[in-house]
Structure formats: C-alpha cells, structure tokens
Design a protein around this motif. Structure first.
Motif, short mmCIF file in Angstrom:
data_model
loop_
_atom_site.label_atom_id
_atom_site.label_comp_id
_atom_site.label_asym_id
_atom_site.label_seq_id
_atom_site.Cartn_x
_atom_site.Cartn_y
_atom_site.Cartn_z
N GLU A 197 -70.14 -22.84 -46.59
CA GLU A 197 -70.43 -21.85 -45.56
C GLU A 197 -69.16 -21.31 -44.92
N THR A 198 -68.11 -22.14 -44.88
CA THR A 198 -66.87 -21.76 -44.20
C THR A 198 -65.67 -21.75 -45.13
N ALA A 199 -65.83 -22.23 -46.36
CA ALA A 199 -64.72 -22.37 -47.31
C ALA A 199 -63.60 -23.21 -46.71
N LEU A 200 -63.99 -24.34 -46.11
CA LEU A 200 -63.04 -25.28 -45.52
C LEU A 200 -63.11 -26.62 -46.26
N TYR A 201 -61.94 -27.17 -46.56
CA TYR A 201 -61.84 -28.53 -47.09
C TYR A 201 -61.62 -29.48 -45.93
N GLY A 202 -62.27 -30.65 -45.98
CA GLY A 202 -62.09 -31.63 -44.92
C GLY A 202 -61.92 -33.03 -45.48
N PHE A 203 -61.09 -33.83 -44.81
CA PHE A 203 -60.89 -35.23 -45.18
C PHE A 203 -60.80 -36.03 -43.88
N ALA A 204 -61.55 -37.09 -43.82
CA ALA A 204 -61.51 -37.98 -42.65
C ALA A 204 -61.44 -39.42 -43.13
N CYS A 205 -60.72 -40.24 -42.39
CA CYS A 205 -60.58 -41.65 -42.73
C CYS A 205 -60.67 -42.47 -41.45
N GLU A 206 -61.57 -43.41 -41.45
CA GLU A 206 -61.80 -44.21 -40.24
C GLU A 206 -60.84 -45.40 -40.18
N ASP A 207 -59.52 -45.12 -40.27
CA ASP A 207 -58.55 -46.19 -40.08
C ASP A 207 -57.98 -46.10 -38.68
N GLN A 208 -56.94 -46.88 -38.42
CA GLN A 208 -56.43 -46.95 -37.05
C GLN A 208 -55.79 -45.65 -36.59
N ALA A 209 -55.26 -44.86 -37.55
CA ALA A 209 -54.67 -43.58 -37.16
C ALA A 209 -55.75 -42.53 -36.92
N GLY A 210 -56.88 -42.65 -37.64
CA GLY A 210 -57.97 -41.70 -37.47
C GLY A 210 -57.56 -40.27 -37.76
N ILE A 211 -56.73 -40.07 -38.80
CA ILE A 211 -56.25 -38.72 -39.12
C ILE A 211 -57.37 -37.90 -39.74
N ARG A 212 -57.47 -36.67 -39.31
CA ARG A 212 -58.37 -35.69 -39.89
C ARG A 212 -57.54 -34.61 -40.55
N ARG A 213 -57.90 -34.28 -41.81
CA ARG A 213 -57.15 -33.28 -42.55
C ARG A 213 -58.09 -32.14 -42.92
N GLU A 214 -57.63 -30.93 -42.71
CA GLU A 214 -58.42 -29.73 -43.02
C GLU A 214 -57.53 -28.76 -43.76
N ALA A 215 -58.12 -28.00 -44.68
CA ALA A 215 -57.35 -26.99 -45.41
C ALA A 215 -58.23 -25.79 -45.71
N LEU A 216 -57.58 -24.64 -45.86
CA LEU A 216 -58.28 -23.40 -46.18
C LEU A 216 -57.35 -22.50 -46.98
N ALA A 217 -57.93 -21.56 -47.67
CA ALA A 217 -57.17 -20.53 -48.39
C ALA A 217 -57.63 -19.19 -47.83
N SER A 218 -56.78 -18.57 -47.05
CA SER A 218 -57.16 -17.36 -46.32
C SER A 218 -56.81 -16.11 -47.11
#
Length: 772
Positions: free
Chosen positions: A122-143
């Motif tokens: 729906e948004t053409a967005l890539y997402g990655f989430a990891c429930e570790d202590q850093a809790g980093i969320r990664r998102e990417a798009l091609a505009s």
C-alpha cells in the motif's frame, strides 16, 4: 495484519529472500538480519556492451528465394545449413544489464530475536524490526518523486542507533571515496564483463550515498562510514549513468538528487513518495473473502501451506497486487528503458552464464507488460512503447540487409541499444516475428485507451512499417496459395518430419505464431488506416493479404497445430507454447466464436501438462493459467497459479526459472512469471476482447466471495465487480470514452451503449439498477 503485505518472522539469508524496492530507475533488493543488512543496488541503464552495427554482407531477394525453395522441396537439413550460412549474425558486444553495487550495513551490538521483515504494498515501504535491547527499527523506500532510495533507522532508546556502512562494487571497475565530514560515500563504476561483451565497453555510473544523523557522531574507518550512538539516522542513495547522454552533466545528477532529498528531510521525502506511488497503486482494490486467519501467517508459511493443498484465496490477491507493485516499482512513465528479464533488479546470476539479463522478444519482455493495461497502470507501459519505436528505427537496417525488404524487423532478443539482427544460431535466433510480437503492445495500449493521437503519432506509423516488411517478406505456398512467413522458428521448439526421429528441425515455413501475429498486424493496420483516413492503396494490399493468410489448423491428435504442417513434436514437454498466443493473450481463438479451435487449444494445453518431463518454468505456468482462464476453466487456471506461486517462487514471491532448463545453472529470478501470473489472475475475473467484456469468466469455487475495483477493459472503461457464493452481485462499468460492447456473464449477454463519462451499475441479471 494487512492483506497487501509480504511479511516474515525471520531474517533473509540472501538475495533470493530479499524484498524489492524500485523507483523506475534504480532498484534495491534488501536482505539480511539483525546484525547485517544489504541493499543490492541496480540501475536500469547500467549495461555492459555498446551500440554497434552487426557486421553483415547484405543479402538479396534471390538468396532468400533460393533458401525458401530448399524448404519447399522438403530438404530441411539442407535448408537449415543454408540458413546458417545466410542469416546468422555475430554476437559482438551485445552486453547485459548488470548489478551495480551492494550497500552493506552492519550492527555490532545486535543480538537478534523477535525479527519482523515486511514489504507494504500500500505504501511501497520496506520495514525491519528486531526486539533486542537496541530495539532498532529500519525502514527503506525508493522514491520516484525525488529520484532516491532512502532509509531511516531509529531506536527505542536514546543514542541506540549505531552501525557501519560500506559499499562493495558488483563490477570489476568500481571505486568509492569517503567524505567523513559530510557523511558521504561517493562512487563510480563501469558495467563491464567478458561473457556478453569484450570486457572493455559498458555504461559508466556515478552516485552518492549520504548519511545524516541526529545525535551521535559519524567517523570513517577503512573506507566505511561509522555511525555511533545516534538517536536517528537517514540514508540517501542516488546514481546516474552516461547511457544515451552527451556531455558530462550526468556525473553530478545523483549527488544533486541526494542533496535535494536531504534538504526536504526524510519525513517529507517519505510523504511525497507514498502520495506519488498511491496515485497508481490505489486505482485497483481486490478482496477474496475473509483472510484474517491466513494474514496472521508469514508469507513463506502461506506459500508452504499452499503447496500442501491449503486454500488461501488472499494469497492469490496478494500475488496480483505484488505484480502491480513490481510494475510501478520498475517501469514509470519517465523510465529510460523498459523492464528486462529481471525487471530492474539483478542478482547477477544470468550474467555469469550463457543467459543474459536482456530483452527476450519471444515471450519474456512481452509478458512483463501483459497485466499493465488491465491492472490500470497504462502510464507504466510507456517505456516499452518508446523502446519499440527505437527497435523500429534500428530494425530498418536489419530488414534491408538480411531480407532486402522495406519496413523494419527484429528477432529473438534485444539490448539497451536496440539490437535487431537474428541470434547467432538459427535454431533459436531466426524468430522473425520477435519485434512484431513486442510491437503488439502498441496495439494493446491503443485498444485500452483509444487515444487517437497516440494511434496517429506512434502505433500506426510503427506497425505500418512492420506491415510493409511482412507484405514484402512473405511468400506464397507453392501448392495451397497461402501467404506465409519463413524460414523461421516456432520459439524455441523443434519438430520431426515424417516418421524419421534421427534428427529434429527448428526452421520451417509458416509457423503458427508468425501467422497469428501477422494476421493481427494486418487487421489492425487496415482498421487504423481507415480510422485515420489514410493509405488507401495500402488498405487494398492489406485486404488482399488477409484473405491469403493460412487458417489455424487442428492436427491429427486434436491439438492446435504449432506449424503449417502437422509435424511430430520433438519435445512435447517444451516450455514454449507460442502458437497458443491465438488463445492468450491474443483472441483469435475463443470458446464463444471458434469453439472447435478452442477445444484444440485445450487439447494442446492438456498435452503439455501431461508430458512426463514438462519444462515447468515460470512463464509457462503463467501462460497455462491465462489460457485456461480464456477457456472459462477456472479450476484449471487456479491449479496453474497455485503451482506458480507455491513451487516456482522464492519466499519473497519472485518467480524463477528452474535450474537445468535452457542451460540455467541455478534457480534464476525471472520477472515475467510475476507479471504473467498477475495478468492471468485478472483474466479469471474479467476479460475484454473481440468487442465484448466478460464478467467472472473463470471464477474458481474457492474464490466464491469477493470484490475487485478498478480493472480496466478495452474501450477505455473501468469495471468494478462484487460477487457472493460464486455468483455476481453487482457490476459497475465506467466509460472513459463512448463505449459500445457486448457484456457477458454466465449465459447472458446485453449490449452496452454508454456515452463518455457515463457509469452504469448492473445487478446479477445484467439489469441496470442505476445509470449516471
């Protein structure tokens, strides 16, 4: 959960599990896990090779006539030997599209656990989430709006974003430099290789990767950018090439795109990207019943359950929308080149073997655009249509040199510069209607949009010149008086003559595919010339030629003949079924108008499917599904789509060609199965051809309840459908132009006569409930 998301509960081990992004120019396949993420970057014009004329001594009419006489005499062995001497070309610096570089992120503090990866269609967005202590969320798009690939990294805790970023070139000539103060990795490369060219020639590229961090610091270590303890970081990437460029302005375009995107900020780039993308993707919505239980499962698990026989209608809807997503990601109205063998993505596999990541004209490139019009993405068709015009320009010399004919011709494949000569072996390289097959997309685009300016400016001039070639090139059958092509292939198949089985042959006169394509060509040029009020003498020639074309024939086994004669099939399990173009995507064979030929086409499909060693590749299964949809066989069409999705897709739903087929050394991603499968899905729900619109023509029982909005029909119309318990509930037809067509559902048929801008809503009995 969403019914338009691909999602996974574990990392991706490599490219074949990665998720694709694209802006019509650059592509990225993103894969990895908590500790490492790779963006495999490609650029549509990053090709090895160069534009060059095929060295060839021109032939004359007498050469060609003598060659044909050998075939008419029945000496196929001598004919093929003579064709090899007369009509084969040299490979030269044909080239291939190449992967550009990998952007690699490493996270030293990552622990892993609780991983989620997703691609939201729906948004053409890539997402990655990891429930570790850093809790980093990664998102990417091609505009497409800003011409960049961009990413954002955030953390649940302050200062939690730390990573290193490096670039690795995918071609031998690649280098990068670091500007740590600005957070920049600048790069330059050249697309060279030695399999498909001489290793010296290829497109040059320059680009920039730039990191912007909020908080923390950026340093450089060993050519890498290192971000430490930031609260948030943005990554922007862009590149440009010297393909078809004069001067040096191209060198700074990537850097300029990155600078503009940074000035806007990631949030605004993201907002504009979604708005630009949804303008296209949002035109079509589809639902196949209640999908909540299946949506809770990772996409890979849904595919596994499908292989085991589980019903999952929503997975087919997801696959259809994924095909639309890939079309938008890979082919925008301003793209420099159309989709190639792998769309705009490239894992490098085809480039290291006898394959090439190019434009195959004997089904693959055409199939990339099979769903484009019906899926309401007409603008995405434009790069291919412009490319056909380029082929026509290049093909004039090929027509003159190889056939001493006017007009233009192209054969089995092409490259970034419009290669049109025959391939370097007659057994597959003399597909004389390859360019015409691709040029049919001009006709298809016109039939859906009815844009007379496009007809006058592009479609008719290009196809008229193709018609002039075939009017000159074709010859008369010495016994039956038919006007036929040849010698040529039925891609890429072979046959036995008589009872002999010691040698098979590839070349013959009047292969069925050629005749089908030429018939459609002549008929379209005749009607177009009449509509435009031009070329009266040509209209006379076309009418006469149409009357001399051979009919489609049914063989002794009840099958639709692949060749002019009822030859024995040397490989009855062959992956190509090009003669069934008359059934799908063409419409010379239909159950309604040609029932006997439709039964013969069904027999042909059954014969191929039942073959013990069927070459079950991605495009074959898509053609099977589309063919059965045209025959109204919903369950059989569904079976083919199920096989395609369940057994010929990687976990990321990208289709592949199996190792061992056509010389493939491994399972290779080939995009045409995604697009062909999406087209077949649409054909199961709505068809428009031969002056008729067919509603729910091939609805399988498991899709008993659903709806679809925004499908496009020939005649510049849009169609919405709602059905329940396997029966139509309502249909809405919106006419963009004056529409006169038969409307069919079940055994009923009515005539539609709508004014431009008029909408009609019909019930299950095809009675109008409202009109406005």
């Amino acid at each position: 959960m969403s019914d338009t998301k691909l999602w996974y509960d574990k990392g991706a081990d490599g490219w074949k599990q990665g998720l694709p992004l694209g802006n019509g120019k650059m592509g990225a396949v993103i894969y990895g896990d908590a500790a490492r993420e790779v963006w495999s970057l490609t650029e549509a014009t990053y090709w090895s090779g160069k534009p060059e004329e095929t060295p060839f001594a021109p032939r004359n009419k007498a050469d060609l006539e003598a060659l044909r006489n050998v075939f008419w005499s029945g000496d196929y062995a001598a004919g093929e030997d003579r064709a090899a001497a007369l009509l084969q070309s040299e490979k030269g610096n044909f080239g291939t599209n190449m992967p550009m570089c990998d952007l690699i992120l490493t996270f030293t503090d990552a622990i892993g656990g609780g991983v989620t990866r997703e691609l939201d269609l729906e948004t053409a967005l890539y997402g990655f989430a990891c429930e570790d202590q850093a809790g980093i969320r990664r998102e990417a798009l091609a505009s497409h709006a800003d011409g960049v690939i961009a990413g954002r990294l955030t953390s649940v805790r302050s200062g939690g974003v730390s990573f290193a970023l490096a670039l690795e070139g995918r071609t031998e000539r690649f280098a990068s430099t670091t500007d740590v103060a600005a957070g920049i990795l600048a790069f330059a490369g050249r697309a060279t290789e030695t399999m498909h060219s001489d290793g010296q020639c290829g497109v040059r590229a320059e680009g920039r990767v730039q990191v912007v961090a909020r908080g923390g610091q950026i340093t450089a270590v060993g050519g890498r950018l290192v971000v430490e303890e930031a609260d948030e970081a943005w990554i922007f990437v862009a590149a440009s090439t010297d393909y078809d460029r004069v001067g040096e302005d191209w060198r700074t375009e990537g850097a300029a795109s990155v600078e503009r995107a940074i000035a806007k900020g990631y949030d605004k780039v993201r907002e504009d990207h979604i708005s630009d993308y949804r303008r296209l993707f949002g035109r079509v919505e589809v639902s196949l019943g209640d999908r909540r239980e299946a949506m809770r499962l990772p996409t890979g698990e849904r595919m596994s359950r499908l292989r085991e026989g589980a019903a999952d209608p929503g997975l087919f809807a997801l696959f259809f929308q994924y095909g639309r997503y890939l079309t938008i990601a890979g082919s925008r109205e301003d793209s420099a080149l159309p989709l190639h063998l792998q769309g705009i993505w490239n894992d490098g596999e085809a480039n290291r073997m006898a394959w090439s990541c190019d434009y195959h004209l004997d089904i693959n490139t055409e199939m990339n655009y099979f769903p484009t019009e019906a899926a309401n993405l007409a603008e995405c068709h434009l790069p291919l249509l412009r490319y056909v015009e380029r082929l026509a320009d290049a093909g004039r010399r090929t027509a003159r040199d190889f056939y001493a004919a006017p007009g233009w011709v192209a054969h089995v494949f092409s490259n970034a510069w419009g290669f049109t000569a025959p391939g370097w072996h007659y057994s597959w390289g003399l597909n004389v209607t390859g360019g015409l097959w691709l040029a049919e997309q001009l006709r298809v685009h016109y039939e859906y949009g009815l844009d007379d300016d496009f007809l006058r400016r592009s479609a008719y001039p290009v196809l008229k010149e193709a018609a002039l070639f075939f009017l000159d090139y074709m010859s008369v059958h010495p016994e039956k008086g038919w006007l036929v092509t040849g010698p040529s292939n039925s891609p890429e198949n072979s046959f036995f003559v008589g009872d002999g089985r010691e040698r098979s042959y590839a070349l013959s006169m009047g292969a069925t595919l050629d005749q089908v394509l030429v018939r459609d060509l002549f008929a379209f040029c005749l009607s177009s010339a009449d509509r435009l009020g031009t070329d009266e003498d040509l209209q006379v020639r076309l009418r006469e030629a149409l009357s001399l074309l051979p009919p489609l024939q049914i063989g002794a086994g009840g099958q639709l003949q692949e060749w002019l004669e009822d030859y024995g099939e040397a490989q009855p399990d062959h992956r190509h079924v090009s003669h069934l173009h008359a059934l799908f995507p063409g419409a010379q064979v239909t159950p309604h108008d040609t029932p006997e030929l439709a039964e013969a086409a069904k027999r042909t499909l059954a014969n191929r499917m039942d073959a013990a060693d069927l070459e079950d590749v991605e495009f074959t299964l898509a053609l099977f599904a589309g063919g059965f949809a045209r025959l109204g066989e919903g369950e059989l069409a569904l079976r083919q789509l199920s096989y395609l999705i369940g057994r010929l897709c990687f976990d990321n739903l990208l289709t592949y060609s199996k190792a061992g087929i056509a010389g493939a050394e491994s399972n290779i991603f080939v995009a045409d199965g995604n697009f062909g499968g999406a087209a077949a899905f649409a054909e199961m729900l709505m068809q428009s051809h031969g002056g008729a619109i067919h509603l729910l023509p091939a609805l399988p029982a498991s899709w008993h309840t659903g709806s679809i909005r925004g499908l496009r029909a020939r005649g510049n119309a849009e169609v919405d459908l709602v059905w329940s318990d396997g029966a139509l509930t309502s249909a809405t037809i919106r006419a963009g132009s004056a529409l006169q067509a038969a409307l069919r559902y079940g055994g009923r048929e009515i005539r539609l006569n709508l004014r431009a801008g008029e909408t009609v809503v019909l019930d299950a009995g095809l009675l109008a409930s409202t009109a406005h």
